[in-house]
Design a protein around this motif. Structure first.
Motif, PDB file in Angstrom:
ATOM      1  N   THR A 155      -2.897 -92.649 -35.027  1.00 15.71           N
ATOM      2  CA  THR A 155      -3.118 -91.341 -35.449  1.00 15.71           C
ATOM      3  C   THR A 155      -3.768 -91.117 -36.628  1.00 15.71           C
ATOM      4  OG1 THR A 155      -1.003 -90.746 -34.264  1.00 15.71           O
ATOM      5  CG2 THR A 155      -1.709 -89.476 -36.220  1.00 15.71           C
ATOM      6  N   ALA A 156      -3.824 -92.483 -37.399  1.00 12.93           N
ATOM      7  CA  ALA A 156      -4.398 -92.144 -38.732  1.00 12.93           C
ATOM      8  C   ALA A 156      -5.961 -92.303 -38.522  1.00 12.93           C
ATOM      9  CB  ALA A 156      -3.989 -93.524 -39.644  1.00 12.93           C
ATOM     10  N   TYR A 157      -6.371 -92.877 -37.337  1.00 13.56           N
ATOM     11  CA  TYR A 157      -7.778 -92.916 -37.159  1.00 13.56           C
ATOM     12  C   TYR A 157      -8.327 -91.353 -36.825  1.00 13.56           C
ATOM     13  CZ  TYR A 157      -8.663 -97.846 -37.695  1.00 13.56           C
ATOM     14  OH  TYR A 157      -8.677 -99.173 -38.247  1.00 13.56           O
ATOM     15  N   VAL A 173     -14.506 -88.270 -41.929  1.00 16.52           N
ATOM     16  CA  VAL A 173     -14.789 -88.247 -43.451  1.00 16.52           C
ATOM     17  C   VAL A 173     -14.976 -89.806 -43.708  1.00 16.52           C
ATOM     18  CG1 VAL A 173     -13.488 -86.315 -43.902  1.00 16.52           C
ATOM     19  CG2 VAL A 173     -12.150 -88.504 -43.667  1.00 16.52           C
ATOM     20  N   SER A 174     -15.499 -90.167 -44.838  1.00 21.37           N
ATOM     21  CA  SER A 174     -15.712 -91.241 -45.363  1.00 21.37           C
ATOM     22  C   SER A 174     -14.677 -91.751 -46.486  1.00 21.37           C
ATOM     23  CB  SER A 174     -17.027 -91.505 -46.135  1.00 21.37           C
ATOM     24  OG  SER A 174     -18.106 -91.237 -45.309  1.00 21.37           O
ATOM     25  N   ALA A 175     -14.268 -92.956 -46.282  1.00 22.54           N
ATOM     26  CA  ALA A 175     -13.575 -93.596 -47.631  1.00 22.54           C
ATOM     27  C   ALA A 175     -13.972 -93.296 -48.742  1.00 22.54           C
ATOM     28  CB  ALA A 175     -13.292 -94.972 -47.417  1.00 22.54           C
ATOM     29  N   LEU A 176     -12.866 -92.940 -49.780  1.00 18.28           N
ATOM     30  CA  LEU A 176     -13.073 -92.622 -51.249  1.00 18.28           C
ATOM     31  C   LEU A 176     -13.357 -93.972 -51.921  1.00 18.28           C
ATOM     32  CD1 LEU A 176     -10.097 -90.372 -51.813  1.00 18.28           C
ATOM     33  CD2 LEU A 176     -12.419 -89.727 -51.525  1.00 18.28           C
ATOM     34  N   PRO A 177     -14.730 -94.106 -52.345  1.00 18.55           N
ATOM     35  CA  PRO A 177     -15.320 -95.241 -52.767  1.00 18.55           C
ATOM     36  C   PRO A 177     -14.457 -95.842 -54.061  1.00 18.55           C
ATOM     37  CG  PRO A 177     -17.208 -93.904 -52.542  1.00 18.55           C
ATOM     38  CD  PRO A 177     -15.937 -93.265 -52.234  1.00 18.55           C
ATOM     39  N   SER A 178     -14.027 -94.725 -55.099  1.00 24.71           N
ATOM     40  CA  SER A 178     -13.320 -95.017 -56.310  1.00 24.71           C
ATOM     41  C   SER A 178     -11.846 -95.387 -55.783  1.00 24.71           C
ATOM     42  CB  SER A 178     -13.441 -93.946 -57.342  1.00 24.71           C
ATOM     43  OG  SER A 178     -12.795 -92.791 -56.608  1.00 24.71           O
ATOM     44  N   GLN A 222      -8.066 -99.031 -48.203  1.00 26.35           N
ATOM     45  CA  GLN A 222      -8.879 -98.211 -48.147  1.00 26.35           C
ATOM     46  C   GLN A 222      -8.249 -96.539 -48.351  1.00 26.35           C
ATOM     47  OE1 GLN A 222     -11.934 -97.999 -44.825  1.00 26.35           O
ATOM     48  NE2 GLN A 222     -10.927-100.247 -44.636  1.00 26.35           N
ATOM     49  N   SER A 223      -8.659 -95.656 -49.017  1.00 27.44           N
ATOM     50  CA  SER A 223      -8.300 -94.319 -49.264  1.00 27.44           C
ATOM     51  C   SER A 223      -9.094 -93.331 -48.837  1.00 27.44           C
ATOM     52  CB  SER A 223      -7.939 -94.245 -50.760  1.00 27.44           C
ATOM     53  OG  SER A 223      -7.142 -95.185 -51.385  1.00 27.44           O
ATOM     54  N   TRP A 224      -8.548 -92.312 -48.122  1.00 31.86           N
ATOM     55  CA  TRP A 224      -9.308 -91.367 -47.340  1.00 31.86           C
ATOM     56  C   TRP A 224      -8.743 -89.687 -48.006  1.00 31.86           C
ATOM     57  CZ3 TRP A 224     -12.550 -93.186 -43.664  1.00 31.86           C
ATOM     58  CH2 TRP A 224     -12.744 -94.431 -43.383  1.00 31.86           C
ATOM     59  N   PRO A 225      -9.878 -88.916 -48.063  1.00 29.54           N
ATOM     60  CA  PRO A 225      -9.530 -87.624 -48.096  1.00 29.54           C
ATOM     61  C   PRO A 225      -9.031 -86.828 -46.968  1.00 29.54           C
ATOM     62  CG  PRO A 225     -11.915 -87.666 -48.017  1.00 29.54           C
ATOM     63  CD  PRO A 225     -11.364 -89.056 -47.778  1.00 29.54           C
ATOM     64  N   VAL A 226      -8.005 -86.221 -47.020  1.00 26.55           N
ATOM     65  CA  VAL A 226      -7.394 -85.588 -45.819  1.00 26.55           C
ATOM     66  C   VAL A 226      -6.757 -84.285 -46.464  1.00 26.55           C
ATOM     67  CG1 VAL A 226      -7.024 -87.495 -44.562  1.00 26.55           C
ATOM     68  CG2 VAL A 226      -5.260 -86.811 -45.907  1.00 26.55           C
ATOM     69  N   ALA A 227      -6.476 -83.472 -45.621  1.00 27.18           N
ATOM     70  CA  ALA A 227      -5.605 -82.317 -46.025  1.00 27.18           C
ATOM     71  C   ALA A 227      -4.721 -81.748 -45.108  1.00 27.18           C
ATOM     72  CB  ALA A 227      -6.734 -80.944 -45.922  1.00 27.18           C
ATOM     73  N   LEU A 228      -3.396 -81.295 -45.714  1.00 21.85           N
ATOM     74  CA  LEU A 228      -2.592 -80.820 -44.864  1.00 21.85           C
ATOM     75  C   LEU A 228      -2.631 -79.281 -44.551  1.00 21.85           C
ATOM     76  CD1 LEU A 228       0.554 -80.882 -43.618  1.00 21.85           C
ATOM     77  CD2 LEU A 228       1.342 -80.654 -46.011  1.00 21.85           C
ATOM     78  N   PRO A 232      -5.152 -80.400 -50.216  1.00 14.24           N
ATOM     79  CA  PRO A 232      -5.847 -81.753 -50.139  1.00 14.24           C
ATOM     80  C   PRO A 232      -4.842 -82.832 -50.520  1.00 14.24           C
ATOM     81  CG  PRO A 232      -7.056 -79.857 -51.725  1.00 14.24           C
ATOM     82  CD  PRO A 232      -5.707 -79.412 -51.122  1.00 14.24           C
ATOM     83  N   MET A 233      -5.127 -83.999 -49.999  1.00 15.39           N
ATOM     84  CA  MET A 233      -4.293 -84.929 -50.090  1.00 15.39           C
ATOM     85  C   MET A 233      -5.081 -86.434 -49.882  1.00 15.39           C
ATOM     86  SD  MET A 233      -1.166 -83.881 -47.569  1.00 15.39           S
ATOM     87  CE  MET A 233      -0.043 -85.209 -47.822  1.00 15.39           C
ATOM     88  N   THR A 234      -4.506 -87.380 -50.306  1.00 22.77           N
ATOM     89  CA  THR A 234      -5.219 -89.020 -50.042  1.00 22.77           C
ATOM     90  C   THR A 234      -4.336 -89.512 -49.153  1.00 22.77           C
ATOM     91  OG1 THR A 234      -6.079 -88.496 -52.432  1.00 22.77           O
ATOM     92  CG2 THR A 234      -6.233 -91.008 -51.275  1.00 22.77           C
ATOM     93  N   LEU A 235      -4.975 -90.032 -47.909  1.00 20.82           N
ATOM     94  CA  LEU A 235      -4.304 -90.785 -47.178  1.00 20.82           C
ATOM     95  C   LEU A 235      -4.577 -92.454 -47.711  1.00 20.82           C
ATOM     96  CD1 LEU A 235      -2.608 -91.175 -44.547  1.00 20.82           C
ATOM     97  CD2 LEU A 235      -4.844 -91.211 -43.302  1.00 20.82           C
ATOM     98  N   VAL A 236      -3.589 -93.158 -48.028  1.00 20.52           N
ATOM     99  CA  VAL A 236      -3.783 -94.503 -48.467  1.00 20.52           C
ATOM    100  C   VAL A 236      -3.534 -95.417 -47.073  1.00 20.52           C
ATOM    101  CG1 VAL A 236      -3.053 -96.424 -49.741  1.00 20.52           C
ATOM    102  CG2 VAL A 236      -2.999 -94.124 -50.847  1.00 20.52           C
TER     103      VAL A 236
END
Length: 99
Positions: A36-38, A44-49, A65-71, A79-83
Motif C-alpha cells: 500500500t505504501a508504494y 511524488v518524489s521523496a523529500l530530499p531534506s 526516505q520521507s514522502w509528501p502525502v495528504a489525508l 498535508p502529511m509526511t510519510l516516513v
C-alpha cells in the motif's frame, strides 16, 4: 551485545539510486512494490531534506526516505509526511542502525 559498524549519515541523494533499490529489495523482497505504501507514494518524489542513508565508506548500510502525502477528507486535504521505508542491510538488522 551487537557492535555497530562505524557509519556516517548522508543525504540519500548522494547514493546511487540502483544501490538504494538493491538494498530495498534485500530488506523487503522484490515483491515490495505491491504494498500500500508504494501506491500512496505514486507520482511524488521523496523529500530530499528528510531522506538519508547510512554508509560505511562506500557501503550502503541503511536508508530512510520521507514522502509528501495528504489525508483527504470530505472538505480538505491535510498535508502529511510519510516516513519510510526505513531499510537496513539484512545482515545488520536489529543492530541499531534504523534507530
Amino acid at each position: 551485545m551487537n557492535s555497530l559498524p562505524i557509519y556516517r549519515i548522508i543525504p540519500i541523494a548522494d547514493v546511487a539510486p540502483d544501490a538504494v533499490e538493491a538494498l530495498l529489495d534485500d530488506a523487503f523482497g522484490t515483491d515490495r512494490r505491491g504494498r500500500t505504501a508504494y501506491r500512496m507514494r505514486e507520482g511524488v518524489s521523496a523529500l530530499p531534506s528528510l531522506s538519508f542513508a547510512a554508509v560505511d565508506g562506500h557501503r550502503l548500510l541503511g536508508t530512510l526516505q520521507s514522502w509528501p502525502v495528504a489525508l483527504r477528507t470530505d472538505d480538505a486535504d491535510h498535508p502529511m509526511t510519510l516516513v519510510g521505508p526505513v531499510a537496513v542491510d539484512p545482515a545488520l538488522q536489529k543492530s541499531g542502525i534504523g534507530r
